[in-house]
Structure formats: structure tokens, C-alpha cells
Design a protein around this motif. Structure first.
Motif, PDB file in Angstrom:
ATOM      1  N   PRO A 328     -46.975 -24.452 -23.218  1.00  0.00           N
ATOM      2  CA  PRO A 328     -46.728 -24.647 -24.653  1.00  0.00           C
ATOM      3  C   PRO A 328     -47.925 -24.314 -25.530  1.00  0.00           C
ATOM      4  O   PRO A 328     -47.794 -23.627 -26.559  1.00  0.00           O
ATOM      5  CB  PRO A 328     -46.353 -26.134 -24.741  1.00  0.00           C
ATOM      6  CG  PRO A 328     -45.817 -26.467 -23.391  1.00  0.00           C
ATOM      7  CD  PRO A 328     -46.645 -25.663 -22.432  1.00  0.00           C
ATOM      8  N   GLY A 329     -49.120 -24.765 -25.137  1.00  0.00           N
ATOM      9  CA  GLY A 329     -50.314 -24.439 -25.921  1.00  0.00           C
ATOM     10  C   GLY A 329     -50.676 -22.971 -25.853  1.00  0.00           C
ATOM     11  O   GLY A 329     -51.088 -22.371 -26.856  1.00  0.00           O
ATOM     12  N   PHE A 330     -50.510 -22.383 -24.686  1.00  0.00           N
ATOM     13  CA  PHE A 330     -50.834 -20.962 -24.499  1.00  0.00           C
ATOM     14  C   PHE A 330     -49.990 -20.088 -25.418  1.00  0.00           C
ATOM     15  O   PHE A 330     -50.475 -19.105 -25.985  1.00  0.00           O
ATOM     16  CB  PHE A 330     -50.615 -20.586 -23.033  1.00  0.00           C
ATOM     17  CG  PHE A 330     -50.924 -19.154 -22.706  1.00  0.00           C
ATOM     18  CD1 PHE A 330     -52.238 -18.714 -22.591  1.00  0.00           C
ATOM     19  CD2 PHE A 330     -49.905 -18.238 -22.484  1.00  0.00           C
ATOM     20  CE1 PHE A 330     -52.529 -17.384 -22.275  1.00  0.00           C
ATOM     21  CE2 PHE A 330     -50.181 -16.920 -22.169  1.00  0.00           C
ATOM     22  CZ  PHE A 330     -51.505 -16.495 -22.066  1.00  0.00           C
ATOM     23  N   PHE A 331     -48.707 -20.448 -25.573  1.00  0.00           N
ATOM     24  CA  PHE A 331     -47.800 -19.642 -26.383  1.00  0.00           C
ATOM     25  C   PHE A 331     -47.759 -20.064 -27.857  1.00  0.00           C
ATOM     26  O   PHE A 331     -47.023 -19.456 -28.641  1.00  0.00           O
ATOM     27  CB  PHE A 331     -46.380 -19.700 -25.813  1.00  0.00           C
ATOM     28  CG  PHE A 331     -46.169 -18.788 -24.626  1.00  0.00           C
ATOM     29  CD1 PHE A 331     -46.527 -17.460 -24.683  1.00  0.00           C
ATOM     30  CD2 PHE A 331     -45.592 -19.280 -23.461  1.00  0.00           C
ATOM     31  CE1 PHE A 331     -46.326 -16.613 -23.600  1.00  0.00           C
ATOM     32  CE2 PHE A 331     -45.382 -18.445 -22.371  1.00  0.00           C
ATOM     33  CZ  PHE A 331     -45.753 -17.108 -22.437  1.00  0.00           C
ATOM     34  N   SER A 332     -48.500 -21.067 -28.249  1.00  0.00           N
ATOM     35  CA  SER A 332     -48.467 -21.482 -29.645  1.00  0.00           C
ATOM     36  C   SER A 332     -49.000 -20.365 -30.538  1.00  0.00           C
ATOM     37  O   SER A 332     -49.860 -19.573 -30.136  1.00  0.00           O
ATOM     38  CB  SER A 332     -49.277 -22.762 -29.847  1.00  0.00           C
ATOM     39  OG  SER A 332     -50.646 -22.537 -29.603  1.00  0.00           O
ATOM     40  N   ALA A 333     -48.489 -20.308 -31.749  1.00  0.00           N
ATOM     41  CA  ALA A 333     -48.785 -19.186 -32.650  1.00  0.00           C
ATOM     42  C   ALA A 333     -50.258 -19.091 -33.002  1.00  0.00           C
ATOM     43  O   ALA A 333     -50.774 -17.992 -33.238  1.00  0.00           O
ATOM     44  CB  ALA A 333     -47.948 -19.320 -33.918  1.00  0.00           C
ATOM     45  N   ASN A 334     -50.953 -20.223 -33.028  1.00  0.00           N
ATOM     46  CA  ASN A 334     -52.369 -20.220 -33.443  1.00  0.00           C
ATOM     47  C   ASN A 334     -53.342 -20.317 -32.270  1.00  0.00           C
ATOM     48  O   ASN A 334     -54.526 -20.569 -32.474  1.00  0.00           O
ATOM     49  CB  ASN A 334     -52.633 -21.363 -34.435  1.00  0.00           C
ATOM     50  CG  ASN A 334     -52.317 -22.732 -33.836  1.00  0.00           C
ATOM     51  OD1 ASN A 334     -51.859 -22.820 -32.695  1.00  0.00           O
ATOM     52  ND2 ASN A 334     -52.537 -23.776 -34.616  1.00  0.00           N
ATOM     53  N   ALA A 335     -52.853 -20.095 -31.045  1.00  0.00           N
ATOM     54  CA  ALA A 335     -53.718 -20.237 -29.869  1.00  0.00           C
ATOM     55  C   ALA A 335     -54.729 -19.104 -29.744  1.00  0.00           C
ATOM     56  O   ALA A 335     -55.795 -19.266 -29.151  1.00  0.00           O
ATOM     57  CB  ALA A 335     -52.877 -20.326 -28.600  1.00  0.00           C
ATOM     58  N   GLY A 336     -54.410 -17.944 -30.277  1.00  0.00           N
ATOM     59  CA  GLY A 336     -55.294 -16.785 -30.150  1.00  0.00           C
ATOM     60  C   GLY A 336     -55.067 -16.040 -28.842  1.00  0.00           C
ATOM     61  O   GLY A 336     -54.394 -16.515 -27.930  1.00  0.00           O
ATOM     62  N   ALA A 337     -55.641 -14.843 -28.757  1.00  0.00           N
ATOM     63  CA  ALA A 337     -55.471 -13.998 -27.567  1.00  0.00           C
ATOM     64  C   ALA A 337     -56.062 -14.689 -26.343  1.00  0.00           C
ATOM     65  O   ALA A 337     -57.138 -15.289 -26.418  1.00  0.00           O
ATOM     66  CB  ALA A 337     -56.141 -12.653 -27.789  1.00  0.00           C
ATOM     67  N   GLY A 338     -55.350 -14.593 -25.228  1.00  0.00           N
ATOM     68  CA  GLY A 338     -55.842 -15.277 -24.049  1.00  0.00           C
ATOM     69  C   GLY A 338     -55.224 -14.790 -22.762  1.00  0.00           C
ATOM     70  O   GLY A 338     -54.235 -14.053 -22.747  1.00  0.00           O
ATOM     71  N   ILE A 339     -55.840 -15.234 -21.662  1.00  0.00           N
ATOM     72  CA  ILE A 339     -55.371 -14.953 -20.309  1.00  0.00           C
ATOM     73  C   ILE A 339     -55.068 -16.280 -19.629  1.00  0.00           C
ATOM     74  O   ILE A 339     -55.899 -17.189 -19.620  1.00  0.00           O
ATOM     75  CB  ILE A 339     -56.423 -14.195 -19.482  1.00  0.00           C
ATOM     76  CG1 ILE A 339     -56.749 -12.847 -20.123  1.00  0.00           C
ATOM     77  CG2 ILE A 339     -55.945 -13.998 -18.044  1.00  0.00           C
ATOM     78  CD1 ILE A 339     -57.914 -12.115 -19.458  1.00  0.00           C
ATOM     79  N   LEU A 340     -53.876 -16.401 -19.078  1.00  0.00           N
ATOM     80  CA  LEU A 340     -53.514 -17.537 -18.249  1.00  0.00           C
ATOM     81  C   LEU A 340     -53.401 -17.017 -16.820  1.00  0.00           C
ATOM     82  O   LEU A 340     -52.472 -16.268 -16.499  1.00  0.00           O
ATOM     83  CB  LEU A 340     -52.189 -18.145 -18.708  1.00  0.00           C
ATOM     84  CG  LEU A 340     -51.621 -19.289 -17.864  1.00  0.00           C
ATOM     85  CD1 LEU A 340     -52.588 -20.460 -17.789  1.00  0.00           C
ATOM     86  CD2 LEU A 340     -50.277 -19.749 -18.415  1.00  0.00           C
ATOM     87  N   GLU A 341     -54.368 -17.375 -15.990  1.00  0.00           N
ATOM     88  CA  GLU A 341     -54.419 -16.860 -14.620  1.00  0.00           C
ATOM     89  C   GLU A 341     -53.842 -17.900 -13.661  1.00  0.00           C
ATOM     90  O   GLU A 341     -54.294 -19.052 -13.625  1.00  0.00           O
ATOM     91  CB  GLU A 341     -55.854 -16.524 -14.227  1.00  0.00           C
ATOM     92  CG  GLU A 341     -55.956 -15.846 -12.872  1.00  0.00           C
ATOM     93  CD  GLU A 341     -57.289 -15.144 -12.650  1.00  0.00           C
ATOM     94  OE1 GLU A 341     -57.338 -14.222 -11.796  1.00  0.00           O
ATOM     95  OE2 GLU A 341     -58.270 -15.504 -13.326  1.00  0.00           O
ATOM     96  N   ILE A 342     -52.836 -17.465 -12.902  1.00  0.00           N
ATOM     97  CA  ILE A 342     -52.124 -18.354 -11.983  1.00  0.00           C
ATOM     98  C   ILE A 342     -52.460 -17.918 -10.563  1.00  0.00           C
ATOM     99  O   ILE A 342     -52.089 -16.819 -10.131  1.00  0.00           O
ATOM    100  CB  ILE A 342     -50.612 -18.285 -12.239  1.00  0.00           C
ATOM    101  CG1 ILE A 342     -50.314 -18.610 -13.710  1.00  0.00           C
ATOM    102  CG2 ILE A 342     -49.865 -19.232 -11.309  1.00  0.00           C
ATOM    103  CD1 ILE A 342     -48.910 -18.248 -14.150  1.00  0.00           C
ATOM    104  N   PHE A 343     -53.172 -18.762  -9.845  1.00  0.00           N
ATOM    105  CA  PHE A 343     -53.612 -18.424  -8.491  1.00  0.00           C
ATOM    106  C   PHE A 343     -52.557 -18.860  -7.476  1.00  0.00           C
ATOM    107  O   PHE A 343     -52.127 -20.014  -7.451  1.00  0.00           O
ATOM    108  CB  PHE A 343     -54.941 -19.103  -8.174  1.00  0.00           C
ATOM    109  CG  PHE A 343     -56.098 -18.580  -8.974  1.00  0.00           C
ATOM    110  CD1 PHE A 343     -56.634 -17.322  -8.728  1.00  0.00           C
ATOM    111  CD2 PHE A 343     -56.653 -19.350  -9.994  1.00  0.00           C
ATOM    112  CE1 PHE A 343     -57.693 -16.842  -9.473  1.00  0.00           C
ATOM    113  CE2 PHE A 343     -57.717 -18.873 -10.742  1.00  0.00           C
ATOM    114  CZ  PHE A 343     -58.243 -17.621 -10.476  1.00  0.00           C
ATOM    115  N   THR A 344     -52.135 -17.900  -6.651  1.00  0.00           N
ATOM    116  CA  THR A 344     -51.205 -18.202  -5.561  1.00  0.00           C
ATOM    117  C   THR A 344     -51.728 -17.550  -4.284  1.00  0.00           C
ATOM    118  O   THR A 344     -52.722 -16.819  -4.303  1.00  0.00           O
ATOM    119  CB  THR A 344     -49.784 -17.679  -5.861  1.00  0.00           C
ATOM    120  OG1 THR A 344     -49.797 -16.245  -5.913  1.00  0.00           O
ATOM    121  CG2 THR A 344     -49.252 -18.236  -7.178  1.00  0.00           C
ATOM    122  N   ASP A 345     -51.012 -17.798  -3.190  1.00  0.00           N
ATOM    123  CA  ASP A 345     -51.408 -17.273  -1.881  1.00  0.00           C
ATOM    124  C   ASP A 345     -50.368 -16.260  -1.421  1.00  0.00           C
ATOM    125  O   ASP A 345     -49.166 -16.559  -1.408  1.00  0.00           O
ATOM    126  CB  ASP A 345     -51.508 -18.429  -0.880  1.00  0.00           C
ATOM    127  CG  ASP A 345     -51.840 -17.958   0.515  1.00  0.00           C
ATOM    128  OD1 ASP A 345     -52.997 -17.585   0.765  1.00  0.00           O
ATOM    129  OD2 ASP A 345     -50.911 -17.961   1.358  1.00  0.00           O
TER     130      ASP A 345
END
Length: 365
Positions: A328-345
Motif C-alpha cells: 500500500p505505501g509503495f503504490f501510494s501516489a506520493n511515495a515517489g519512484a522506488g524499487i521493491l525487491e522481493i527475494f525468493t529461492d
């Protein structure tokens, strides 16, 4: 004259499937396609990259339906007329089904250019726009209701299965992508990198209520340029623009972020399994003893330095709970450009994906 001729010919068929291929979103086309389906009862099937997901009765879970082992029920879904438009489709399961259960006729709509006989059943190429075809053919026939209801029932069973399965499945890439797609903002753009990113998204699909425009650099299905394309789209569109990508595609094109004007609406979801994970999931490479050293391209990178270099906000998650908190915070309109890195195996993803496929094969349609 051609429209009258086609209206006469379409009366020969009572089991009609319209299959939408890779294409940009076109509101006028969606309206004409919906009218055609509503007035004829034709079944409309669309991959996620066809941008037809806003159609309420769209069959969107063909990746689940056609891996099923219920052969008698699947045989009931065989069309006698297949109408296709757009470019390529993703679903291998659907391709194999249509090659094995050939329609009596296959019409492909394409104004110009060479046409590939993808399903090995092509009988007619219609040199017109898709919109004009569906406008002229609306109400021209009536499809067998038992046939159309069988398709709808199969798609509902597949949708219910996916919802339950991904809600209860352990942490791996498929349930991760399901949660990402559910949280996409309305009036946003979604770019899908190749390999497993676009395949996972196609399995899950988007719902009719989601006003999301989908883009993908398909072509020869390589990993080139997906990050650069997403940046370009974000620069020209005010909506949130999300790239769903794997680690190899992301690191291959990270210079696409070397830009003095990175827009605030850019969001990157990075599935990092530290390998070319697709090769553990597809027949051929996954059976080879050389899989690890020669197919996977194992790497130990993460995106933290890239985010720092290009002034992007950086978040990591390693569990479904952390992901649900972060989205929710990552996609909020005022969050700014960003990377959400999801680590899996990678091996764990392969085992989880095989468990999904086993369950899908046994699904009662």
C-alpha cells in the motif's frame, strides 16, 4: 459486400471463440467487442497482454483451464470457428489445446502484413481493423448457449481455484505476483518483463474492475529493454507506472535508470531469485544435469546499489506478510519512484510452481 458475405458464412457456426492477442488498450475496440459478444454469445478469451481484461465476461484463466486432466470436459470447449486478432499470445496450454482440437475454420483479423498460422488451422485472413469487423458482425449469429456456458463455468472454476490457492500457498513467486496485481492502483500502467514475470501475471490475470493498461516487450521474448521502456512510459503518463521484472531482466537493463529526469510515478517490483528461474520451470532445461551451470545464470546481486546510484527509494521483503505491509505505501501516489525487491529461492520457486501445476491438473471444471 465482404461484411454481407461474412455474415452469411458465420451462420454456419454455433461454437465461436474470439481470441485476443497482444495489443494496446483500445476503448473503441473494447466497446465493439463487448457488443459483438453480447449480441452473439461468442466466447471471448484474452491473455493479460491483450488489454481486454475490462470485459466482464472475458475468459482470462486459460493457463489453468487447459492444463486440466478432465479431457472429456475440455473436449466440450472445442470451437468450430476461431476468430483471432492482435499479435502473439502467451498461454502455451491454450496454444497446444487449439492445435490438438482444431476448429473447422480459423479467421484472423489483420489489416496488413504476414500472418503466422499459430494454431495450424488458419483458413481466412480478414484485411480490416478488428473494431470494424466486430461492429459489422454484431448480432449476425447466435452461439450455442451450452457451449458458452461451459467456457464460463470453466473460467469461474479456474478463478476460484487461483484465489484459494494463492491465498493459502507458501511464500513463492506465484502468490507474490497475485498480491502485487491485486494492489495495482487504478488508472495505472503495468509493464511486464519477459520470462516468468509475464507468465505469472498471465496465470493470475487482472479483473474487469481494474483500470490498468498493460505493456510488454514481447517480440522474440528476450529480456532486452523492459526497464527502459517502463521509464519512457512513466515520463509520458501521469499515472503510476509499474514494472514487474525478474532479476536478470532488471540487471541487464539497469542503465535504463541512468537518467536525469526519473519521474516520481515510477515503481519497480523486482523478483530476485538470483538465477534464471524460468529454466527450472519449463520442460527441457529443467530435466538436464547441466541446468545449474549452463542455463540459470546464477548471480548474487541485489538492487540496493542501483537504487542508491539513481536516487530511488528501496524496500526489501522476504515473506508474504512483509509484502502485504509494503505494497500500500509503495503504490501510494506520493511515495515517489522506488524499487521493491522481493527475494525468493529458485529451487523453492520451482517446487512451489510444480505443486501449483499438480493442483491445477486435478481441478474439477
Amino acid at each position: 459486400m465482404q461484411a454481407l458475405s461474412l455474415q452469411n458464412k458465420i451462420l454456419r457456426y454455433s461454437k465461436i471463440v474470439v481470441l485476443a492477442g497482444h495489443d494496446q488498450r483500445d476503448e473503441a475496440l473494447l466497446r465493439s467487442l463487448r457488443t459483438f459478444a453480447d449480441t452473439t454469445g461468442a466466447v471471448v478469451v484474452g491473455d493479460i497482454i491483450s488489454n481486454t481484461h475490462e470485459l466482464p465476461d472475458l475468459v482470462r484463466h486459460q493457463d489453468v483451464i487447459f492444463v486440466n486432466e478432465a479431457k472429456e470436459k475440455l473436449a466440450q470447449l472445442q470451437p468450430d470457428l476461431l476468430i483471432t486478432f492482435g499479435k502473439s499470445i502467451i498461454s502455451k496450454a491454450l496454444k497446444l489445446y487449439l492445435r490438438q482440437h482444431k476448429p473447422q475454420a480459423h479467421w484472423h483479423i489483420q489489416p496488413a502484413g504476414q500472418v503466422a498460422d499459430t494454431f495450424q488451422s488458419l483458413t481466412k485472413v480478414l484485411r480490416c481493423s478488428s473494431q470494424s469487423f466486430f461492429v459489422s458482425m454484431a448480432g449476425s449469429t447466435k452461439v450455442n448457449t451450452i457451449f458458452s456456458e461451459a467456457w464460463k463455468a470453466a473460467d469461474k472454476a479456474a478463478a476460484d481455484f487461483l484465489q484459494q490457492y494463492t491465498a493459502g500457498a507458501p511464500f513463492s513467486e506465484l502468490p507474490v505476483v497475485a498480491r502485487v496485481l491485486q494492489h495495482l492502483p487504478e488508472q495505472s500502467n503495468l509493464h511486464l518483463a519477459n520470462s516468468m514475470s509475464v507468465r505469472y501475471a498471465n496465470i493470475i490475470g487482472l479483473q474487469a474492475k481494474q483500470q490498468v493498461h498493460v505493456y510488454a516487450n514481447r517480440g522474440t521474448s528476450g529480456i532486452d529493454g523492459s526497464t527502459s521502456t517502463t521509464v519512457g512510459c512513466a515520463l509520458t503518463n501521469p499515472g503510476i507506472t509499474t514494472l514487474l521484472t525478474g532479476d536478470l531482466a532488471f540487471f541487464y537493463d539497469r542503465n535504463g535508470l541512468w537518467h536525469n529526469y526519473l519521474p516520481d510515478n515510477l515503481r519497480i517490483i523486482l523478483l530476485n531469485n538470483h538465477a534464471g528461474g524460468i529454466f527450472r520451470l519449463i520442460d527441457g532445461p529443467k530435466q538436464q544435469p547441466e541446468l545449474a551451470p549452463y542455463f540459470e545464470t546464477t548471480q548474487a546481486l541485489n538492487a540496493q546499489n542501483t537504487a542508491r546510484d539513481f536516487n530511488l527509494k528501496y524496500t526489501t521483503v522476504e515473506t508474504l506478510g512483509e509484502l502485504e505491509q509494503a505494497l500500500p505505501g509503495f503504490f501510494s501516489a506520493n511515495a515517489g519512484a522506488g524499487i521493491l525487491e522481493i527475494f525468493t529461492d529458485s529451487p523453492a520457486n520451482a517446487a512451489a510452481f510444480e505443486a501449483y501445476r499438480v493442483a491445477a491438473r486435478k481441478l474439477g471444471l
